[in-house]
Design an enzyme around this catalytic site. Structure first.
Site, PDB file in Angstrom:
ATOM      1  N   THR A 182     -10.896   9.420   6.138  1.00 24.93           N
ATOM      2  CA  THR A 182     -11.859   8.331   6.947  1.00 24.93           C
ATOM      3  C   THR A 182     -10.831   8.158   8.231  1.00 24.93           C
ATOM      4  O   THR A 182      -9.887   8.563   8.272  1.00 24.93           O
ATOM      5  CB  THR A 182     -12.123   7.156   6.508  1.00 24.93           C
ATOM      6  OG1 THR A 182     -10.967   6.270   6.028  1.00 24.93           O
ATOM      7  CG2 THR A 182     -12.874   7.069   4.951  1.00 24.93           C
ATOM      8  N   PHE A 190       0.805  -1.299   0.123  1.00 22.94           N
ATOM      9  CA  PHE A 190       0.039   0.101  -0.117  1.00 22.94           C
ATOM     10  C   PHE A 190       1.003   1.395   0.017  1.00 22.94           C
ATOM     11  O   PHE A 190       1.909   1.351   0.772  1.00 22.94           O
ATOM     12  CB  PHE A 190      -0.829   0.023   1.208  1.00 22.94           C
ATOM     13  CG  PHE A 190      -2.145   0.715   1.164  1.00 22.94           C
ATOM     14  CD1 PHE A 190      -3.324   0.323   0.937  1.00 22.94           C
ATOM     15  CD2 PHE A 190      -2.076   2.134   1.146  1.00 22.94           C
ATOM     16  CE1 PHE A 190      -4.576   0.962   0.954  1.00 22.94           C
ATOM     17  CE2 PHE A 190      -3.083   2.860   1.149  1.00 22.94           C
ATOM     18  CZ  PHE A 190      -4.624   2.319   0.868  1.00 22.94           C
ATOM     19  N   PHE A 212      -1.416  -3.035   7.910  1.00 22.06           N
ATOM     20  CA  PHE A 212      -2.005  -3.958   8.934  1.00 22.06           C
ATOM     21  C   PHE A 212      -1.627  -5.335   8.996  1.00 22.06           C
ATOM     22  O   PHE A 212      -1.706  -5.915   9.989  1.00 22.06           O
ATOM     23  CB  PHE A 212      -3.744  -3.810   8.648  1.00 22.06           C
ATOM     24  CG  PHE A 212      -4.506  -4.330   9.610  1.00 22.06           C
ATOM     25  CD1 PHE A 212      -5.180  -3.445  10.711  1.00 22.06           C
ATOM     26  CD2 PHE A 212      -4.959  -5.443   9.652  1.00 22.06           C
ATOM     27  CE1 PHE A 212      -5.950  -3.831  11.758  1.00 22.06           C
ATOM     28  CE2 PHE A 212      -5.726  -6.186  10.630  1.00 22.06           C
ATOM     29  CZ  PHE A 212      -6.154  -5.149  11.718  1.00 22.06           C
ATOM     30  N   GLU A 213      -1.084  -5.685   7.853  1.00 23.78           N
ATOM     31  CA  GLU A 213      -0.656  -7.220   7.532  1.00 23.78           C
ATOM     32  C   GLU A 213       0.828  -7.212   8.259  1.00 23.78           C
ATOM     33  O   GLU A 213       1.456  -8.605   8.265  1.00 23.78           O
ATOM     34  CB  GLU A 213      -0.757  -7.605   6.323  1.00 23.78           C
ATOM     35  CG  GLU A 213      -2.204  -8.103   5.778  1.00 23.78           C
ATOM     36  CD  GLU A 213      -3.040  -6.911   5.589  1.00 23.78           C
ATOM     37  OE1 GLU A 213      -2.487  -5.752   5.140  1.00 23.78           O
ATOM     38  OE2 GLU A 213      -4.225  -6.839   6.115  1.00 23.78           O
ATOM     39  N   PHE A 265      10.541  -0.071  14.037  1.00 24.67           N
ATOM     40  CA  PHE A 265       9.198   0.500  13.298  1.00 24.67           C
ATOM     41  C   PHE A 265       9.558   1.561  12.236  1.00 24.67           C
ATOM     42  O   PHE A 265       9.951   2.619  12.628  1.00 24.67           O
ATOM     43  CB  PHE A 265       8.446   1.033  14.594  1.00 24.67           C
ATOM     44  CG  PHE A 265       7.214   1.623  14.291  1.00 24.67           C
ATOM     45  CD1 PHE A 265       6.056   0.994  13.733  1.00 24.67           C
ATOM     46  CD2 PHE A 265       6.977   3.002  14.529  1.00 24.67           C
ATOM     47  CE1 PHE A 265       4.883   1.557  13.740  1.00 24.67           C
ATOM     48  CE2 PHE A 265       5.779   3.555  14.145  1.00 24.67           C
ATOM     49  CZ  PHE A 265       4.773   2.978  13.703  1.00 24.67           C
ATOM     50  N   HIS A 291      -9.884   5.057   8.976  1.00 24.87           N
ATOM     51  CA  HIS A 291      -9.258   3.919   8.705  1.00 24.87           C
ATOM     52  C   HIS A 291      -7.953   4.064   9.187  1.00 24.87           C
ATOM     53  O   HIS A 291      -7.319   3.252   9.543  1.00 24.87           O
ATOM     54  CB  HIS A 291      -9.604   3.562   7.007  1.00 24.87           C
ATOM     55  CG  HIS A 291      -9.039   2.307   6.875  1.00 24.87           C
ATOM     56  ND1 HIS A 291      -9.870   1.108   7.295  1.00 24.87           N
ATOM     57  CD2 HIS A 291      -8.239   1.715   5.973  1.00 24.87           C
ATOM     58  CE1 HIS A 291      -9.313   0.054   6.803  1.00 24.87           C
ATOM     59  NE2 HIS A 291      -8.503   0.139   6.269  1.00 24.87           N
ATOM     60  N   ALA A 327       3.631   2.802   4.930  1.00 21.22           N
ATOM     61  CA  ALA A 327       3.208   4.282   4.778  1.00 21.22           C
ATOM     62  C   ALA A 327       1.757   4.544   5.053  1.00 21.22           C
ATOM     63  O   ALA A 327       1.158   3.928   4.175  1.00 21.22           O
ATOM     64  CB  ALA A 327       3.625   4.701   3.543  1.00 21.22           C
ATOM     65  N   VAL A 328       1.288   4.682   6.274  1.00 20.86           N
ATOM     66  CA  VAL A 328      -0.055   5.071   6.513  1.00 20.86           C
ATOM     67  C   VAL A 328      -0.281   6.541   6.187  1.00 20.86           C
ATOM     68  O   VAL A 328       0.005   7.344   7.284  1.00 20.86           O
ATOM     69  CB  VAL A 328      -0.546   4.450   7.785  1.00 20.86           C
ATOM     70  CG1 VAL A 328      -1.942   4.640   8.204  1.00 20.86           C
ATOM     71  CG2 VAL A 328       0.120   3.143   8.058  1.00 20.86           C
ATOM     72  N   ARG A 348      10.009  12.089   4.228  1.00 22.20           N
ATOM     73  CA  ARG A 348      10.846  11.062   5.279  1.00 22.20           C
ATOM     74  C   ARG A 348      11.240   9.664   4.557  1.00 22.20           C
ATOM     75  O   ARG A 348      11.784   8.732   4.935  1.00 22.20           O
ATOM     76  CB  ARG A 348       9.920  10.597   6.433  1.00 22.20           C
ATOM     77  CG  ARG A 348       9.789  11.787   7.131  1.00 22.20           C
ATOM     78  CD  ARG A 348       8.576  11.731   7.940  1.00 22.20           C
ATOM     79  NE  ARG A 348       8.499  13.148   8.905  1.00 22.20           N
ATOM     80  CZ  ARG A 348       7.999  14.048   8.391  1.00 22.20           C
ATOM     81  NH1 ARG A 348       7.696  14.267   7.281  1.00 22.20           N
ATOM     82  NH2 ARG A 348       8.023  15.150   9.372  1.00 22.20           N
TER      83      ARG A 348
HETATM   84  N1  INI Z   1      -2.416   0.367   4.473  1.00 17.76           N
HETATM   85  C1  INI Z   1      -1.278   1.174   4.492  1.00 17.76           C
HETATM   86  O1  INI Z   1      -0.241   0.670   4.597  1.00 17.76           O
HETATM   87  N2  INI Z   1      -1.214   2.466   4.455  1.00 17.76           N
HETATM   88  C2  INI Z   1      -2.508   3.068   4.520  1.00 17.76           C
HETATM   89  O2  INI Z   1      -2.447   4.435   4.349  1.00 17.76           O
HETATM   90  C3  INI Z   1      -3.593   2.619   4.416  1.00 17.76           C
HETATM   91  N3  INI Z   1      -4.927   3.184   4.524  1.00 17.76           N
HETATM   92  O3  INI Z   1      -5.035   4.519   4.808  1.00 17.76           O
HETATM   93  O4  INI Z   1      -6.279   2.534   4.355  1.00 17.76           O
HETATM   94  C4  INI Z   1      -3.822   1.135   4.630  1.00 17.76           C
HETATM   95  N4  INI Z   1      -4.667   0.300   4.448  1.00 17.76           N
HETATM   96  C5  INI Z   1      -4.611  -1.027   4.103  1.00 17.76           C
HETATM   97  C6  INI Z   1      -4.576  -2.039   5.432  1.00 17.76           C
HETATM   98  O5  INI Z   1      -3.258  -1.941   5.744  1.00 17.76           O
HETATM   99  C7  INI Z   1      -4.701  -3.480   5.118  1.00 17.76           C
HETATM  100  O6  INI Z   1      -4.203  -3.723   4.195  1.00 17.76           O
HETATM  101  C8  INI Z   1      -6.513  -3.638   4.637  1.00 17.76           C
HETATM  102  O7  INI Z   1      -7.219  -2.942   5.668  1.00 17.76           O
HETATM  103  C9  INI Z   1      -6.589  -5.147   4.722  1.00 17.76           C
HETATM  104  O8  INI Z   1      -6.350  -5.642   6.006  1.00 17.76           O
END
Ligand code: INI
Length: 155
Positions: free
Chosen positions: A87, A23, A58-59, A114, A89, A81-82, A128
């Site tokens: 939202t 992502f 998340f994974e 991290f 999320h 990178a989040v 960054r």
């Molecule tokens: N995953 C990221 O690595 N960065 C993000 O910015 C992000 N946003 O914003 O949604 C993101 N979402 C996906 C998440 O990590 C999972 O892959 C998904 O929810 C399935 O479990």
């Protein structure tokens, strides 16, 4: 007399796992480049590095857990990178990635570093990831090597 345990940035006999999120790949590719560059500077050979790509941040913890529990790796570097969107999320993903990574490190006694950027804008993340604020992947590589060596010297 007190005893001081030293660390070092010599990674020549260390094995390193990297977990990188796909992502926001245009950002995490740069973090990976920085991490690989940092590891090379520390003398880690390419064949001592295993890279696992996951869909999103998340994974990261579950795969970092698999690596840390294997006994194969001296340290695991987590890259993602989040970026805050419209939202909530973002909040959940960032929090779970951070908590999960910290838990894995404590559970297995392996440094799990991290390197997940959590920013409000894409630009802040790019800053960054090799931009004007350095490369978090690179600094995570040095952190991983130093912490792994410190743990080795403690035992
Ligand atoms: N995953 C990221 O690595 N960065 C993000 O910015 C992000 N946003 O914003 O949604 C993101 N979402 C996906 C998440 O990590 C999972 O892959 C998904 O929810 C399935 O479990």
């Amino acid at each position: 007399m007190s005893k001081r345990v030293e660390s070092s940035t010599d990674g020549s006999d260390l094995r390193i796992g990297i977990v990188v999120a796909k992502f926001n790949e245009f950002i995490t590719d740069k973090l990976l480049e920085g991490a690989e560059g940092g590891l090379a500077e520390c003398g880690v050979s390419a064949d001592a590095i295993t890279i696992a790509s996951v869909p999103g941040s998340f994974e990261i913890p579950v795969v970092a857990s698999k690596m840390a529990s294997s006994g194969v790796y001296d340290a695991v570097i987590c890259l993602g990178a989040v970026v805050k969107g419209d939202t909530d999320h973002y909040e959940f993903v960032a929090k779970e990635a951070a908590n999960g990574i910290a838990q894995v490190a404590l559970k297995y006694g392996v440094p799990v570093v991290f390197g997940v950027l959590t920013t409000h804008t894409v630009q802040h993340a790019l800053d960054r990831a090799g931009g004007r604020k350095g490369n978090a992947g690179h600094s995570c590589a040095l952190t991983a090597i130093e912490t792994a060596n410190l743990i080795r010297n403690l035992s």
